[in-house]
Design an enzyme around this catalytic site. Structure first.
Site, mmCIF file in Angstrom:
data_model
loop_
_atom_site.group_PDB
_atom_site.id
_atom_site.type_symbol
_atom_site.label_atom_id
_atom_site.label_comp_id
_atom_site.label_asym_id
_atom_site.label_seq_id
_atom_site.Cartn_x
_atom_site.Cartn_y
_atom_site.Cartn_z
ATOM 1 C CB ALA A 181 115.005 -35.522 122.257
ATOM 2 C CB CYS A 182 109.760 -37.058 121.633
ATOM 3 S SG CYS A 182 109.851 -36.130 123.134
#
Ligand code: SF4
Ligand code: SF4
Lengths: 499, 385
Positions: free
Chosen positions: B21-22
């Site tokens: 996730a970013c």
């Protein structure tokens, strides 16, 4: 000759429940039950019973129980009761043992050793009740790329056929099954946006109106093949082989060739309908190409042409040849594929499991860069939507079901299809029996089955966090193997669970 | 697997997908003006908690105008021997116009950095065997990445480069002294991998030629996307789903020559039910795209920012399971995981909105954004009364 065959089943009638209605007498087509008017008593000829359970379901007072006869021979793993009885039968008849339905032996069922994936935390599962979930798919040859000109898209695709649900009804010919069965299949396919398959017995004029949901078959006997037949259909399927009897032709006994069957098949009434083992104009791959293109010509390139083979040892190479010969759809029918009649020794011993054939064909076509050129459809023993999802993840575009559809119509796999006496009125042309399948009800049962599977497939997809079927197709990362050897995992292209 | 190779494995556990996730951020001045990376670093640092310090990176376009005609290779080395081998290879395959180490400064939080060098290269036509320049460069990059140990190509396009590594993006920016560079298009990425110890090559952006991809999400269709690409000669060596996006874009745009808007309809196609409501011409287009390229549908939650020379594209999956906010300020286009990051560096936006799932947002030098300020100012004055 006195038969040495013991009864397979024991018929138990609870006399305190029996009301002497004689329903069982009328329902059983194998002359098991009889009513003795003098003693006002029902009798059973257990030796005739095939265990179809028709009488059990229809007895109004649930007075009947059919149990397997334990046949406690001295235990012997090699000489099992079935082996002994087959020898007895042959020693009494001197013939080829015939049977119906698919291979019932204990070969590994790979579906039962594959498990599916689901999303947890790192990506969300998708709720099919709240989000769109797409099961539609298109069968047919696709190019590797699209092209655009100054006025937009210039690519024209070869004919494509849309399926709302990736499950179709497998080939079951008129003559093998009754017209009522075919009508049930055709109506359910139409209602559910999928296809049914005529099998090799031609198409009864009554069913022409379902043409848009019909696959017509061209098999070695060429029964009922004429221009109108080809052109009324959505897909034309060349049948090379069948999973239940690879390398073997067909034989519809003359007793089943009624007036209607005879006109549909275009053969004289009462004559045996013999399908040769090979197609006598196809002795090699270039001959197949000729037939494929002859059919495309005959239908003016408006319909995909499918080629169906039995899954055998070198299916992958054969499939590659079929694609190169112009087949738009490859159909693989596996070891467990069913039949209306086949030599038992062939049914039980020839062919390979469909899971392995599918995996290797899909791999091979990809290695050769021709997977887009044909859709891959599989058949043979698919039992539920879990099997369907696994097959799609292994690489299938769509699945044929035959046995599952017949079970929806009442079949209990008593394997008497070849006798023409099917008590459920499915695999017979006897007018007294075919009435037992009412197309109104039959179509409803079949539609219900597909509807149920569709809902389940949507749940499966959503659980994986996928909302379109094409993202599952060939996506083997969503499969894991349980209890398989390294070689099996390698062929399936699937990792061991836990890895 | 030899132990020393572990340092160049993006996905330690070989489960093919890096689950992460970013934070993602993109900023482009569509009028082509070059600007420093300061606002980009500030914005991505503002989304610090979306990463976990195991990967950060930047792509900058319009970076090397003085060398605009040469392929700018940024190559990471784990050893001097690796460097010597690769440089040998480069000299053999290219005319090396210039070669220098990429400037860095010691930065707390950056441990064990690899060597990173920059080369300006020209294809040796006599070596290319009639291959197109693009294909030739792609093949050489694949060769270095797959066959040469101890080396990995960060980027290989013209007038652009990728700076990336293990650390928070703001640390990476400091380490590579990004304050001294200018470009008209910047993308930035902070990473939150859940299953990998982190490898410098595995940080985003991913690059091939001048295409870069930064990505927030997990692609559940990875298995089939990869198998489909393999048919066209792409080997997904890095075992991340982002790599797949880069190759898909390369295949569709460079090799199949499709426009960006069409590519967006392949990666995040309209639903069949929507297609049925379109005009016959659109129906045919969308149907054909799904029929031919169904295996390239990116399914599962994702937001990507794809960039190449002169263009930046933001796209989410078709039901928008990962965030994307768009901001416009005069000729500048912002794409970000969070609106706050845009507002931080440009408080007075002309417009900010959340695009529909699967709707591409394209910024292009070819179609510079028109200032919209006037209308916004009017709204403001109304509010003031
Ligand atoms: S109907 Fe079927 S189960 Fe019942 S007695 Fe006859 S053969 Fe046996
Ligand atoms: S159907 Fe049942 S109740 Fe009727 S005669 Fe047979 S056993 Fe008796």
């Amino acid at each position: 000759m006195k038969t040495y065959l013991p009864p397979k089943f024991i018929v138990e009638r609870d006399d305190s429940r029996c009301i002497r209605c004689e329903v069982c007498v009328n329902q059983c087509t194998f002359d098991v039950h009889s009513y003795d008017t003098e003693d006002a008593e029902l009798k059973s000829h257990e030796e005739n019973c095939v265990g179809c359970h028709r009488c059990v379901v229809f007895c109004p007072t649930e007075a009947l129980t059919i149990r397997g006869n334990p046949l406690d021979y001295r235990e012997n793993y090699n000489w099992r009761p079935e082996v002994i009885e087959d020898i007895i039968k042959q020693s009494e008849t001197g013939g080829v043992l015939l049977t119906g339905m698919g291979n019932d032996k204990s070969y590994r069922i790979y579906w039962d050793h594959l498990v599916l994936n689901a999303s947890q935390v790192t990506n969300p599962s998708i709720d099919p009740l709240r989000e769109p979930m797409e099961l539609s798919t298109y069968l047919g040859q696709k190019p590797d790329r699209v092209e655009f000109g100054s006025h937009g898209l210039t690519t024209e695709l070869p004919p494509q056929v849309k399926l709302e649900v990736p499950v179709m009804f497998s080939a079951m010919s008129y003559g093998a099954v009754s017209l009522n069965v075919q009508e049930s299949l055709a109506r359910a396919a139409t209602e559910m946006g999928t296809l049914w398959n005529t099998g090799e017995g031609g198409l009864h004029p009554k069913l022409y109106k379902y043409g848009d949901n019909t696959i017509v078959q061209v098999a070695s006997g060429r029964f009922g093949v004429h221009p109108e037949y080809l052109n009324v259909a959505k897909v034309v399927e060349i049948k090379i082989g069948q999973g239940a009897k690879p390398g073997i032709g067909g034989h519809l006994p003359g007793e089943k060739v009624s007036a209607e069957v005879s006109s549909t098949r275009m053969i004289p009434k009462g004559t045996d309908a013999l399908s040769p083992a090979p197609q006598h104009d196809i002795y090699s791959i270039e001959d197949l190409a000729q037939l494929v293109y002859a059919l495309k010509e005959a239908t003016n390139y408006t319909k995909p042409v499918a080629v169906k083979i039995a899954a055998v040892h070198n299916s992958a190479a054969i499939a590659s040849g079929m694609v190169r010969a112009g087949a738009d759809i490859i159909v693989l029918d596996g070891l467990r594929g069913s039949t209306g009649a086949a030599p038992k020794i062939i049914r039980d011993n020839v062919g390979i499991p469909i899971e392995l054939a599918l995996a290797s064909v899909d791999d091979r076509l990809r290695q050769e860069g021709i997977r887009n050129q044909a859709s891959v459809v599989i058949a043979g023993g698919i039992r539920n939507s879990g099997d369907v999802a696994k097959a799609i993840a292994l690489g299938a575009d769509a699945i044929y079901i035959g046995t599952a559809a017949l079970v929806a119509l009442g079949c209990t796999l008593c394997q008497q299809c070849h006798t023409g006496k099917c008590a459920w009125g499915i695999c017979t042309t006897d007018p007294w029996l075919t009435k037992r399948v009412n197309p109104d009800i039959g179509a409803r049962r079949l539609s219900n089955l597909l509807r149920g599977w569709s809902l389940e497939l949507k749940d499966i997809l959503g659980g994986m966090g996928i909302n379109a079927l094409e993202s599952l197709r060939g996506n083997r990362l969503h499969l894991r193997g349980v209890g398989l050897t390294d070689t099996e995992l390698e062929i399936l292209g699937v990792r061991m669970a836990g890895s | 697997m030899k132990l020393k190779e572990l340092s160049r494995i993006n996905n330690f556990y070989h489960d093919d997908k890096v689950i992460d996730a970013c934070s993602i951020f993109g900023m482009m001045d569509t009028s082509g003006n070059r600007f420093s990376g300061k606002p980009v670093v500030e914005a991505i640092a503002n989304m610090h908690v979306r990463g976990n310090g195991l990967g950060g990176g930047f792509a900058i376009y319009g970076l090397y105008p003085e060398y605009a005609n040469y392929y700018a290779f940024h190559i990471m080395y784990l050893s001097r021997e690796g460097q010597a081998k690769v440089e040998d290879f480069l000299r053999h395959k290219f005319h090396v116009i210039d070669a220098k180490e990429v400037p860095t400064k010691p930065t707390p939080g950056i441990v064990n950095p690899p060597l990173v060098w920059r080369y300006f290269l020209e294809v040796k036509v006599e070596e290319s065997n009639g291959q197109s320049e693009g294909d030739y460069v792609v093949d050489r990059v694949m060769e270095i990445n797959t066959k040469m140990e101890e080396a990995f190509v960060f980027s290989s396009g013209k007038n652009m480069a990728v700076f990336k590594g293990v650390g928070y993006p703001e640390e990476i920016a400091e380490y590579f002294c990004l304050e001294q560079y200018e470009g008209y298009l910047w993308t930035a990425h902070g990473r939150f991998p859940t299953n990998t110890p982190g490898w410098w090559g595995g940080a985003h952006p991913f690059n091939i030629l001048d295409w870069t991809v930064i990505h927030n999400g997990e692609i559940s269709s990875y298995g089939i996307n990869r198998r489909y690409l393999e048919q066209f000669g792409y080997n997904c060596t890095m075992q991340t789903d982002t790599e797949v996006v880069a190759y898909v874009v390369d295949l569709l745009i460079r090799r199949h020559g499709l426009p960006v808007e069409i590519v967006a309809k392949i990666l995040a196609p309209p639903f069949w039910s929507y297609i049925e409501r379109c005009s016959p011409k659109e129906q045919k287009l969308f149907r054909t795209l799904r029929q031919v390229y169904g295996s390239l549908l990116l399914n599962g939650p994702f937001t990507v920012i794809i960039a190449h020379q002169g263009e930046m594209i933001g796209l989410t999956d078709r039901i928008r399971l990962r965030p994307l906010t768009v901001g416009v300020k005069e000729s500048v286009l912002y794409l970000s995981s969070e609106e706050s990051a845009i507002r931080l560096v440009s408080p007075d936006l002309d417009r900010a909105w959340i695009p529909m799932g699967g709707e591409p947002i394209v910024g292009s030098l070819g179609k510079p954004l028109k200032p919209e300020k006037a209308s916004v100012a009017e709204i403001k004055s109304v509010r003031k009364c």
